[in-house]
Design an enzyme around this catalytic site. Structure first.
Site, PDB file in Angstrom:
ATOM      1  N   TYR A   1      36.931  37.617  33.351  1.00 24.01           N
ATOM      2  CA  TYR A   1      37.731  37.403  32.140  1.00 24.01           C
ATOM      3  C   TYR A   1      36.996  37.865  30.880  1.00 24.01           C
ATOM      4  O   TYR A   1      37.621  38.083  29.842  1.00 24.01           O
ATOM      5  CB  TYR A   1      38.101  35.920  31.960  1.00 24.01           C
ATOM      6  CG  TYR A   1      38.979  35.326  33.029  1.00 24.01           C
ATOM      7  CD1 TYR A   1      39.539  36.107  34.039  1.00 24.01           C
ATOM      8  CD2 TYR A   1      39.250  33.955  33.032  1.00 24.01           C
ATOM      9  CE1 TYR A   1      40.329  35.530  35.024  1.00 24.01           C
ATOM     10  CE2 TYR A   1      40.047  33.379  34.016  1.00 24.01           C
ATOM     11  CZ  TYR A   1      40.571  34.173  35.008  1.00 24.01           C
ATOM     12  OH  TYR A   1      41.351  33.590  35.981  1.00 24.01           O
TER      13      TYR A   1
ATOM     14  N   HIS B   1      36.359  34.695  43.653  1.00 21.63           N
ATOM     15  CA  HIS B   1      37.587  35.010  42.927  1.00 21.63           C
ATOM     16  C   HIS B   1      38.658  35.676  43.799  1.00 21.63           C
ATOM     17  O   HIS B   1      39.840  35.358  43.690  1.00 21.63           O
ATOM     18  CB  HIS B   1      37.261  35.905  41.733  1.00 21.63           C
ATOM     19  CG  HIS B   1      38.265  35.839  40.638  1.00 21.63           C
ATOM     20  ND1 HIS B   1      37.959  36.055  39.323  1.00 21.63           N
ATOM     21  CD2 HIS B   1      39.596  35.569  40.646  1.00 21.63           C
ATOM     22  CE1 HIS B   1      39.038  35.918  38.571  1.00 21.63           C
ATOM     23  NE2 HIS B   1      40.044  35.624  39.357  1.00 21.63           N
TER      24      HIS B   1
END
Length: 268
Positions: A41, A99
């Site tokens: 991110y 992830h």
């Protein structure tokens, strides 16, 4: 004392720079105590700054980050998590997730989970888990570390994509699910059924969609940059839907996936 994962968290996907700082700062002011970020991110430093400046004690927070796919080898994973901790200005996160499954299985899951378990032993993370894992990979993870070591599987779940087969399997194994993208980029909010239920309950469509997820035992991590929406989403925990309303929303499932990168696994 460490806290369990609060059912409603603040997602930070796509939030950058000052926008990320402001969203997290506002969320913490409003009472959010579960913050979700990830290495990819690019906002861990901003999340860390907002937390540091919030005045909220670290032990009152549940903080999650996720390891990106190019750091899954044993030599890279722990070092990358240490870098995440430095950016977040904490000595330990509460939860670290893989992830995505390793693209093309380039790194064996045994190696990645082994490194993650080592990070936990070293105290870098309190809990470990996975994200975007279909049943086949979840089975593999369970065989490697045991279901009790997998704190959650974070996957896309919302009324338009209910992932029921995966959810049933996870439930059978005692594995908790965290629903990301719970409003499907706002697509859920324009569904007439959800709008009608919201109107009848003097609630927002977002609250109805989140309440539907919460009543099934999922954690949810919606994101917003607006104080009003952040406050409203947090209040979804106080909305109790009837069995009939739950069934009406469940009938909306149409397998509409909004997150499906080219490296995604074979979904169930």
């Amino acid at each position: 004392m460490s806290i369990p994962m609060p059912a409603i968290g603040l997602g930070t996907f796509r939030l950058k720079g000052q926008t990320a700082i402001d969203s997290v700062r506002t969320g913490l002011e409003l009472g959010y105590r579960h913050i979700d970020t990830a290495q990819i991110y690019g906002n861990e430093a901003e999340v860390g700054q907002a937390i540091a400046e919030s005045g909220v004690a670290r032990e009152q927070l549940f903080l999650t980050t996720k390891i990106w796919t190019d750091r899954y080898t044993r030599d890279k994973l722990i070092a990358s998590l240490e870098e995440s901790l430095a950016r977040l200005r904490v000595e330990q996160v509460d939860l670290t997730l893989i992830h995505w499954p390793s693209p093309d299985a380039a790194v064996p899951l045994a190696e990645t989970l082994g490194a993650l378990a080592e990070a936990k032993r070293r105290g870098l993370t309190r809990l470990i888990g996975v994200s975007n894992f279909p049943i086949a990979l979840l089975r593999e993870a369970i065989a490697l570390v045991g279901a009790g070591e997998i704190a959650t599987n974070q996957v896309e779940i919302h009324p338009l994509l209910q992932n029921r087969v995966l959810a049933e399997f996870a439930r059978s194994q005692g594995i908790h699910l965290t629903a990301y993208m719970p409003l499907a980029y706002r697509k859920v909010l324009v569904e007439p059924v959800i709008q009608r239920i919201a109107q009848s309950r003097s609630a927002t469509p977002a609250q109805v969609a989140l309440a539907w997820l919460l009543q099934q035992g999922y954690a949810v991590i919606p994101s917003s940059t607006k104080r009003e929406n952040l406050a409203s989403n947090l209040a979804a925990a106080g909305l109790q839907l009837s069995e009939a309303e739950m069934a009406e929303i469940t009938a909306l499932d149409r397998g509409e996936r909004v997150v499906n990168p080219d490296f995604a696994p074979a979904w169930d």
